[in-house]
Design a protein around this motif. Sequence first.
Motif, short mmCIF file in Angstrom:
data_model
loop_
_atom_site.label_atom_id
_atom_site.label_comp_id
_atom_site.label_asym_id
_atom_site.label_seq_id
_atom_site.Cartn_x
_atom_site.Cartn_y
_atom_site.Cartn_z
N ALA A 1 83.24 94.52 -40.76
CA ALA A 1 84.69 94.69 -40.89
C ALA A 1 85.05 96.03 -41.50
CB ALA A 1 85.28 93.55 -41.72
N ALA A 2 84.13 96.61 -42.33
CA ALA A 2 84.42 97.91 -42.93
C ALA A 2 84.44 99.03 -41.90
CB ALA A 2 83.39 98.20 -44.02
N LEU A 3 83.79 98.83 -40.74
CA LEU A 3 83.76 99.86 -39.70
C LEU A 3 84.94 99.75 -38.73
CD1 LEU A 3 79.96 99.69 -38.77
CD2 LEU A 3 81.08 101.25 -40.37
N LEU A 4 85.73 98.71 -38.88
CA LEU A 4 86.80 98.46 -37.91
C LEU A 4 88.17 98.74 -38.52
CD1 LEU A 4 85.40 95.17 -36.35
CD2 LEU A 4 85.33 97.46 -35.36
N GLY A 5 88.33 99.89 -39.10
CA GLY A 5 89.63 100.25 -39.64
C GLY A 5 90.63 100.57 -38.55
N PRO A 6 91.90 100.50 -38.84
CA PRO A 6 92.92 100.81 -37.83
C PRO A 6 92.82 102.24 -37.34
CG PRO A 6 93.90 99.69 -39.72
CD PRO A 6 92.51 100.07 -40.12
N ASP A 7 93.14 102.43 -36.07
CA ASP A 7 93.15 103.76 -35.47
C ASP A 7 94.39 104.51 -35.93
OD1 ASP A 7 92.65 105.98 -34.00
OD2 ASP A 7 92.92 105.03 -32.03
N LEU A 8 94.21 105.57 -36.70
CA LEU A 8 95.34 106.30 -37.27
C LEU A 8 96.01 107.23 -36.27
CD1 LEU A 8 93.80 107.18 -40.76
CD2 LEU A 8 95.22 105.21 -40.11
N SER A 9 95.32 107.62 -35.21
CA SER A 9 95.91 108.54 -34.22
C SER A 9 95.62 108.02 -32.82
CB SER A 9 95.36 109.95 -34.40
OG SER A 9 93.94 109.93 -34.29
N PRO A 10 96.27 106.94 -32.39
CA PRO A 10 96.03 106.44 -31.04
C PRO A 10 96.61 107.37 -29.98
CG PRO A 10 97.82 105.22 -32.05
CD PRO A 10 97.26 106.14 -33.12
#
Length: 594
Positions: A299-308
Amino acid sequence: MRPVGSKYLLEEPLGRGATGTVWRARQRETAGAEAAVAGHPGETVAIKVLKEELANDPDVVMRFLRERSVLLRLTHPNIVRTRDLVVEGDLLALVMDLIDGPDLHRHLRQNGPFSPVGAALLTAQIADALAASHADGVVHRDLKPANVLLAGSDDDPAGLRPMLTDFGIARLADSPGLTRTHEFVGTPAYVAPESAEGRPQTSAVDVYGAGILLYELVTGHPPFGGGTALEILQRHLNEEPRRPGSVPVPLWTVIERCLRKNPDERPGAEDLARALRTVAAGIRATATPAQAEAAMGVAALLGPDLSPTPVPGAADPTQVLPTSGRGGDGVPVHDPSAATSFLPHTGGPGQAGQGGSGADATQVMPPMPAGPPGGQGNQPPRPDEPHPWQTQMRAARDRNEQTQIQPLDPELDPLRRRPQRRAAPQPPQPPQQPQPSRQPHPPRQPASRRRQQQQAPQQPYAPAPSRRPEPQPRRYEPPRPAAPEPAARQPRQRGANRMRVPGLGCLKGCLFMVLILVAVCVLVWNFTPLPEWWDQGRELWNDTKNTVGDAWNWLEELVGAGEQAANQVEDVQNDIQDVRDSVPEAPEVPADNG
């Protein structure tokens, strides 16, 4: 075989989809510099010919030409390469590399779902392809197993390499002329919630599609399926997916993050590929404790995409020129608050003295056709009137449409409308002056009368005090033939008017019904087990009749025996009575008083 352009030749169709047909084709000659891959004569390629409704839409053609360079430069080991784009009349085609393997949808139906490790590694390669396309500003928007081709051998699942295809097709189909009848571009089982609601879309829609594809690879079916398209969309919007028992917890964590309803909470494609490889290394049988622990903390690698990556709209926004000013050192400085710069208008011959170059202005559409003599000539169209080019396009499309058959009221059809038998009463009209035109042959006057008229002085013509009202147009009524005289009536032919016998129609109807009943009875008797039922019923009736007869005979015999016994008893009684009567009575013995 059908030629496509001057360099390709279609051989046989390989498959049909929602946007076109894929053909196996052969290259006839080397492509020019406009193609991404020159190729060589005789090379086998795949050509996707878009549907005619897409090829006839000017917006799609403009998108096709505008995005040519974007599609041609999109290269990745897991993306089917677009070699060339063909525009020929009403035909639009994409020339791609030919992949001999099946698509992922067919592989799932033939071989069943993948193992969790195999599904994670396969989806990781697809995520790599999405990350590369998002970096180039291209969003797929229709990610599903049918758009993933498998290069390799089916006998070695580990050697299968997914190849993502149909890039840019969803963008081409998303045109104003086509999206009036479609709420979204994509497949209902794989569409993202924001696409179903018509909200702005970003690269998060591809991540949502990757999550559904991963779920289907493990379970064999998408998380939201069944029912109509509207029901599937409602489930995408309101229902949360449930974790199957066969999906490991780390892999479900990845799926759950990809299927978030809020696109801002989904990870990017690059982080998704890294997380899937971490999960695949941690859930395999030979995983080390460190790899298993890293998989549990995915889960730590699945952060929200800040610049889609945003999906471009139907029309590109107006861009401000970057050089809006200069600093003190002469370096151009961009000022967002500055006014939008525009090029000066190029004047015509009459504006040469006003700073124009004297050349005609650049025109996007063809000029207005020359008007008739004395007209306005090449005048620009009014804002509320369509351009002649648009009118010609609309007329061409109308000619290609099929003729629509609609019911016509018989009262409006002069060929079918019967003449009225009774003339409608017409309102009384005021007396009108006789006109010379209505008397083509006036009565001949005597010669003396004509001489008096010639000798009389000419009177000036005085107009009528009031103008006769114009006759109102009336509906066309066919002329009614005049009724012939009784003496001139011709004898009617026998075939034209048959003699009508009272009751003959009812008799014919009864005979027809009898004939139908006879035919039905014959069919029922010959093609149903009714004869067997009839024989069985007749046997049952005979048995019942015999049984009742035997019982009746037995009752008669019993009654007869009773009567015979009664007669015998009566005879015995009579004999006893006779015996009594034959015996003399004994004399009375006087009583002894002593």
